[in-house]
Design an enzyme around this catalytic site. Structure first.
Site, mmCIF file in Angstrom:
data_model
loop_
_atom_site.group_PDB
_atom_site.id
_atom_site.type_symbol
_atom_site.label_atom_id
_atom_site.label_comp_id
_atom_site.label_asym_id
_atom_site.label_seq_id
_atom_site.Cartn_x
_atom_site.Cartn_y
_atom_site.Cartn_z
ATOM 1 N N ALA A 10 44.301 44.505 28.587
ATOM 2 C CA ALA A 10 45.604 43.838 28.379
ATOM 3 C C ALA A 10 46.782 44.686 28.836
ATOM 4 O O ALA A 10 47.920 44.241 28.749
ATOM 5 C CB ALA A 10 45.764 43.503 26.895
ATOM 6 N N SER A 12 47.704 45.760 31.847
ATOM 7 C CA SER A 12 48.333 45.551 33.164
ATOM 8 C C SER A 12 47.917 44.200 33.746
ATOM 9 O O SER A 12 47.094 43.486 33.165
ATOM 10 C CB SER A 12 47.945 46.677 34.138
ATOM 11 O OG SER A 12 46.580 46.561 34.473
ATOM 12 N N GLY A 15 45.993 40.497 32.493
ATOM 13 C CA GLY A 15 45.874 40.632 31.038
ATOM 14 C C GLY A 15 47.241 40.729 30.381
ATOM 15 O O GLY A 15 47.517 40.043 29.384
ATOM 16 N N TYR A 193 30.770 43.177 42.429
ATOM 17 C CA TYR A 193 31.860 42.407 41.806
ATOM 18 C C TYR A 193 31.497 40.920 41.797
ATOM 19 O O TYR A 193 31.528 40.266 40.752
ATOM 20 C CB TYR A 193 33.159 42.661 42.574
ATOM 21 C CG TYR A 193 34.363 41.939 42.003
ATOM 22 C CD1 TYR A 193 35.085 42.479 40.947
ATOM 23 C CD2 TYR A 193 34.793 40.728 42.546
ATOM 24 C CE1 TYR A 193 36.198 41.831 40.427
ATOM 25 C CE2 TYR A 193 35.905 40.073 42.033
ATOM 26 C CZ TYR A 193 36.603 40.623 40.980
ATOM 27 O OH TYR A 193 37.702 39.965 40.472
HETATM 28 N N1 LIG Z 1 43.965 40.042 40.886
HETATM 29 C C1 LIG Z 1 43.253 39.041 41.319
HETATM 30 O O1 LIG Z 1 43.557 38.467 42.383
HETATM 31 C C2 LIG Z 1 42.076 38.572 40.567
HETATM 32 C C3 LIG Z 1 41.634 39.217 39.420
HETATM 33 N N2 LIG Z 1 40.560 38.720 38.730
HETATM 34 C C4 LIG Z 1 40.089 39.349 37.489
HETATM 35 O O2 LIG Z 1 41.179 39.478 36.609
HETATM 36 C C5 LIG Z 1 40.889 40.504 35.652
HETATM 37 C C6 LIG Z 1 42.105 41.394 35.510
HETATM 38 O O3 LIG Z 1 42.308 42.094 36.722
HETATM 39 P P1 LIG Z 1 43.747 42.357 37.361
HETATM 40 O O4 LIG Z 1 44.789 42.060 36.373
HETATM 41 O O5 LIG Z 1 43.773 41.708 38.674
HETATM 42 O O6 LIG Z 1 43.654 43.917 37.670
HETATM 43 P P2 LIG Z 1 44.254 45.180 36.912
HETATM 44 O O7 LIG Z 1 43.548 46.333 37.533
HETATM 45 O O8 LIG Z 1 45.701 45.140 36.847
HETATM 46 O O9 LIG Z 1 43.731 44.967 35.428
HETATM 47 C C7 LIG Z 1 42.456 45.296 35.030
HETATM 48 C C8 LIG Z 1 42.510 45.611 33.553
HETATM 49 O O10 LIG Z 1 41.182 45.877 33.111
HETATM 50 C C9 LIG Z 1 41.200 47.116 32.453
HETATM 51 N N3 LIG Z 1 39.918 47.791 32.503
HETATM 52 C C10 LIG Z 1 39.216 48.172 33.583
HETATM 53 N N4 LIG Z 1 38.104 48.799 33.208
HETATM 54 C C11 LIG Z 1 38.113 48.812 31.841
HETATM 55 C C12 LIG Z 1 37.256 49.328 30.863
HETATM 56 N N5 LIG Z 1 36.138 49.980 31.186
HETATM 57 N N6 LIG Z 1 37.564 49.146 29.559
HETATM 58 C C13 LIG Z 1 38.688 48.511 29.206
HETATM 59 N N7 LIG Z 1 39.561 48.013 30.079
HETATM 60 C C14 LIG Z 1 39.272 48.181 31.387
HETATM 61 C C15 LIG Z 1 42.275 47.928 33.145
HETATM 62 O O11 LIG Z 1 42.653 49.015 32.324
HETATM 63 P P3 LIG Z 1 43.075 50.453 32.928
HETATM 64 O O12 LIG Z 1 44.554 50.408 33.061
HETATM 65 O O13 LIG Z 1 42.592 51.402 31.872
HETATM 66 O O14 LIG Z 1 42.359 50.607 34.222
HETATM 67 C C16 LIG Z 1 43.342 46.863 33.287
HETATM 68 O O15 LIG Z 1 44.043 46.705 32.092
HETATM 69 C C17 LIG Z 1 39.645 41.223 36.180
HETATM 70 O O16 LIG Z 1 38.526 40.783 35.452
HETATM 71 C C18 LIG Z 1 39.547 40.765 37.620
HETATM 72 O O17 LIG Z 1 38.237 40.763 38.076
HETATM 73 C C19 LIG Z 1 39.908 37.599 39.159
HETATM 74 C C20 LIG Z 1 40.294 36.953 40.289
HETATM 75 C C21 LIG Z 1 41.401 37.394 41.085
HETATM 76 C C1 LIG Z 2 43.954 41.441 58.064
HETATM 77 C C2 LIG Z 2 42.957 41.513 56.984
HETATM 78 C C3 LIG Z 2 41.917 42.544 57.066
HETATM 79 C C4 LIG Z 2 43.019 40.620 55.999
HETATM 80 C C5 LIG Z 2 42.029 40.544 54.943
HETATM 81 C C6 LIG Z 2 42.381 39.538 53.903
HETATM 82 C C7 LIG Z 2 41.551 39.822 52.678
HETATM 83 C C8 LIG Z 2 41.868 41.238 52.239
HETATM 84 C C9 LIG Z 2 41.766 38.805 51.582
HETATM 85 C C10 LIG Z 2 41.396 37.396 52.005
HETATM 86 C C11 LIG Z 2 40.853 36.698 50.758
HETATM 87 C C12 LIG Z 2 41.164 37.643 49.645
HETATM 88 C C13 LIG Z 2 40.575 37.499 48.281
HETATM 89 C C14 LIG Z 2 40.395 38.609 47.464
HETATM 90 C C15 LIG Z 2 40.686 39.972 47.994
HETATM 91 C C16 LIG Z 2 41.446 40.025 49.313
HETATM 92 C C17 LIG Z 2 40.956 38.988 50.297
HETATM 93 C C18 LIG Z 2 39.525 39.319 50.610
HETATM 94 C C19 LIG Z 2 39.778 38.525 46.096
HETATM 95 C C20 LIG Z 2 38.313 38.845 46.274
HETATM 96 C C21 LIG Z 2 40.363 39.537 45.117
HETATM 97 C C22 LIG Z 2 39.715 39.526 43.793
HETATM 98 C C23 LIG Z 2 39.143 38.248 43.356
HETATM 99 O O1 LIG Z 2 38.601 38.195 42.288
HETATM 100 C C24 LIG Z 2 39.182 37.032 44.204
HETATM 101 C C25 LIG Z 2 39.955 37.157 45.492
HETATM 102 C C26 LIG Z 2 39.544 36.074 46.487
HETATM 103 C C27 LIG Z 2 40.310 36.135 47.774
#
Ligand SMILES: NC(=O)C1=CN([C@@H]2O[C@H](COP(=O)(O)OP(=O)(O)OC[C@H]3O[C@@H](n4cnc5c(N)ncnc54)[C@H](OP(=O)(O)O)[C@@H]3O)[C@@H](O)[C@H]2O)C=CC1
Ligand SMILES: CC(C)=CCC[C@@H](C)[C@H]1CC[C@H]2C3=C(CC[C@]12C)[C@@]1(C)CCC(=O)C[C@@H]1CC3
Length: 321
Positions: A10, A12, A15, A193
């Site tokens: 939560a 960052s 969360g 992942y």
């Molecule tokens: N961003 C995106 O585009 C997407 C994200 N998600 C999912 O959303 C969720 C949140 O990620 P997101 O907000 O993007 O990324 P962040 O890295 O900002 O957040 C991840 C959070 O998970 C915590 N965390 C990681 N490992 C642990 C651990 N071992 N124990 C407790 N907390 C932990 C981190 O804490 P700490 O600060 O300690 O590292 C942080 O608070 C993830 O499950 C990710 O897979 C899904 C789809 C797309």
């Molecule tokens: C020029 C260049 C190398 C572009 C690459 C684009 C990719 C980095 C993105 C295209 C779709 C994206 C995507 C994610 C990460 C970045 C991309 C691969 C995620 C996998 C990130 C975390 C998730 O859980 C889902 C996202 C789906 C789409």
């Protein structure tokens, strides 16, 4: 009645944004930030209290990737609360992500281009490693630690005459072909992942089958693509600014609808006019596999409980799962 909500990861990204939103929806909540980094958790709590002055925000130390930490945190939760209304299983990692740039440009001119932008299929690999419990780190963090947490908190989640909900932060990157039931920890692949997120989709189905009659319901959400520490670990921020127009064009193709279904993943989307909405999409999951996964996780739970009690070496785990 004051609702009790626990959010893992939560401090960052998604969360923290979720916590902000939950307090906006219900200022009376008893919100618990379950985080591994105390300093960042305190900063998150202060930020939440700045915008929601009278909110009730607790902190809980939880490293979801460590079996012992999950057990200790669960004990603490049981001492603090008498029931849990919502448990958001959001903490997640994607360590050492690599983008296949060649595949990206090939995909750009193929018929699969929309799907590629939505799911990153064929584009992303990661480097996983063993953690100190002898488990694959991504599996342990994204799936198994959360599974153990649910198991430990069952007395608070499954209460007569009361409904509790679990919400998994899954991903559009969850893909059946990245997951193997024979290798649920993904020791042998390069997409831990994707595998862990597919496993959480599948586990959610099994949880509903086993626990709905005890008042516990599990749902899976997909936040789309959100700029967080996780995505900044994939590409630096200026790169995201460059490709954002293409990513935004992709969302224009998405349409709106609504329902509630244990086999659906709830995608968080934005229309071309900037309206946010949720769309349920059928998940590629099946009962048989979810049942096998559920029983394999229970087996692994028995192993780690033995390990935790006896304090044995992690090697046993590696050989038995
Ligand atoms: N961003 C995106 O585009 C997407 C994200 N998600 C999912 O959303 C969720 C949140 O990620 P997101 O907000 O993007 O990324 P962040 O890295 O900002 O957040 C991840 C959070 O998970 C915590 N965390 C990681 N490992 C642990 C651990 N071992 N124990 C407790 N907390 C932990 C981190 O804490 P700490 O600060 O300690 O590292 C942080 O608070 C993830 O499950 C990710 O897979 C899904 C789809 C797309
Ligand atoms: C020029 C260049 C190398 C572009 C690459 C684009 C990719 C980095 C993105 C295209 C779709 C994206 C995507 C994610 C990460 C970045 C991309 C691969 C995620 C996998 C990130 C975390 C998730 O859980 C889902 C996202 C789906 C789409």
């Amino acid at each position: 009645m004051q609702r009790v909500v626990i959010v893992t990861g939560a401090n960052s990204g998604i969360g923290l944004a979720l916590c902000e939103r939950l307090l906006t929806e219900d200022s009376q909540l008893r919100l618990c930030l379950a985080c591994r980094n105390t300093q960042r958790a305190e900063a998150a709590r202060s930020a939440l209290l700045t915008s929601h002055t009278n909110a009730h925000v607790d902190l809980l130390h939880l490293d979801v990737g460590s079996v012992q930490s999950v057990f200790t945190a669960a004990q603490e939760v049981k001492a603090r609360y008498s029931r849990i209304d919502f448990l958001y299983l959001n903490a997640g990692i994607m360590p050492n992500p690599q983008v296949d740039v060649k595949a990206f440009f090939k995909g750009l001119f193929s018929r699969n281009v929309i799907n590629m932008f939505a799911t990153a299929e064929g584009l992303l690999t990661q480097q996983d490693r063993l953690n100190s419990d002898g488990l694959q780190e991504v599996f342990a963090t994204n799936l198994f630690g959360h599974f153990l947490l649910i198991r430990e908190l069952e007395p608070l989640l499954c209460q007569a005459g009361h409904t509790s909900r679990i919400v998994w932060t899954s991903s559009s990157n969850a893909r059946r072909s990245a997951f193997s039931i024979e290798d649920m920890q993904h020791r042998n692949g390069t997409e831990p992942y994707s595998s862990s997120k597919y496993a959480s989709d599948t586990l959610s189905l099994a949880l509903n089958r086993h626990k709905n009659n005890q008042g516990l319901f599990s749902a899976v959400i997909c936040p789309g693509l959100v700029m967080t520490n996780l995505t900044y670990g994939i590409l630096p921020s200026f790169f995201w600014t460059l490709i954002m127009p293409i990513m935004w064009l992709h969302w224009l193709f998405l349409q709106k609808s609504e329902s509630l279904d244990p086999r659906a993943k709830y995608h968080s989307l934005t229309s071309g006019l900037g309206t946010n909405y949720t769309q349920p999409r059928k998940m590629d999951i099946d009962d048989e596999m979810s049942e096998v996964l559920y029983s394999k996780l229970l087996d692994l739970e028995r192993v780690v409980r033995g390990e935790a009690n006896e304090g044995n070496a992690a090697n046993k785990l590696i050989n038995s799962t």
